[in-house]
Design a protein around this motif. Structure first.
Motif, short mmCIF file in Angstrom:
data_model
loop_
_atom_site.label_atom_id
_atom_site.label_comp_id
_atom_site.label_asym_id
_atom_site.label_seq_id
_atom_site.Cartn_x
_atom_site.Cartn_y
_atom_site.Cartn_z
N ARG A 95 11.82 -4.25 -39.21
CA ARG A 95 12.31 -2.71 -39.60
C ARG A 95 11.15 -1.74 -39.24
NH1 ARG A 95 13.28 -0.63 -44.93
NH2 ARG A 95 12.41 1.08 -43.91
N CYS A 100 8.67 0.56 -46.13
CA CYS A 100 8.79 -0.86 -46.12
C CYS A 100 7.56 -1.14 -47.17
CB CYS A 100 7.75 -1.06 -44.72
SG CYS A 100 7.89 -3.21 -44.80
N TYR A 109 16.84 -4.20 -42.44
CA TYR A 109 16.13 -4.70 -41.37
C TYR A 109 17.13 -4.59 -40.15
CZ TYR A 109 12.24 -6.13 -44.04
OH TYR A 109 11.14 -5.93 -44.86
#
Length: 122
Positions: A95, A100, A109
Motif C-alpha cells: 500500500r 502506514c 492494501y
C-alpha cells in the motif's frame, strides 16, 4: 504491472522455522504487510514494515521477524517456534507509504500476492 510474489511456505513440525519471501515489482512503496488466513477465519495482519518501523500481532511477537532487502525488492517474514495455530495461507500486500502505521488493515492494501501455504503439525 504490479506483482507481488510470495514463496517459502511449506509443512513443518511445531517448533520449526520457515522464511517467507515477497518480491515486489512494478510498485514503489515502503509499506508492506504480511497477512494470514486460516480456513473459516478472517484475514489478519501478522506483521508490517514501513521503512525502519515494524509492527507485529501479539500472537507472533517474539517469534516472527519482518525485514526488507531493498536491493532485491524483497520483504521477508522469518517465522520461528511455529505452532499449529500458525497454519494458514500467508499473503504479502503493499500500500502507499502514507498512513502506514498501527495494525495492518487488509482493506487498505492495494496490491496482493497469490499466497503461500504454511502448515504446522503438532
Amino acid at each position: 504491472r504490479v506483482q507481488l510474489v510470495e514463496s517459502g511456505g511449506g509443512s513443518v513440525q511445531a517448533g520449526g522455522s520457515l522464511r517467507l519471501s515477497c518480491t515486489v515489482s512494478g510498485y514503489s512503496t515502503n509499506c508492506i504487510g504480511w497477512f494470514r488466513q486460516a480456513p473459516g477465519k478472517e484475514r489478519e495482519g501478522v506483521a508490517r514494515i514501513n521503512s525502519d518501523y515494524t509492527y507485529y500481532a501479539d500472537s507472533v511477537k517474539g517469534r516472527f521477524t519482518i525485514s526488507v532487502d531493498n536491493a532485491k525488492n524483497t520483504v521477508y517474514l522469518e517465522m520461528n517456534s511455529l505452532k499449529p495455530e500458525d497454519t494458514a495461507m500467508y499473503y504479502c500486500a503493499a500500500r502507499p507509504g502514507s498512513w502506514c502505521y498501527g495494525s495492518p488493515d487488509p482493506s487498505t492494501y492495494n496490491y496482493w500476492g497469490q499466497g503461500t501455504k504454511v502448515t504446522v503439525s503438532s
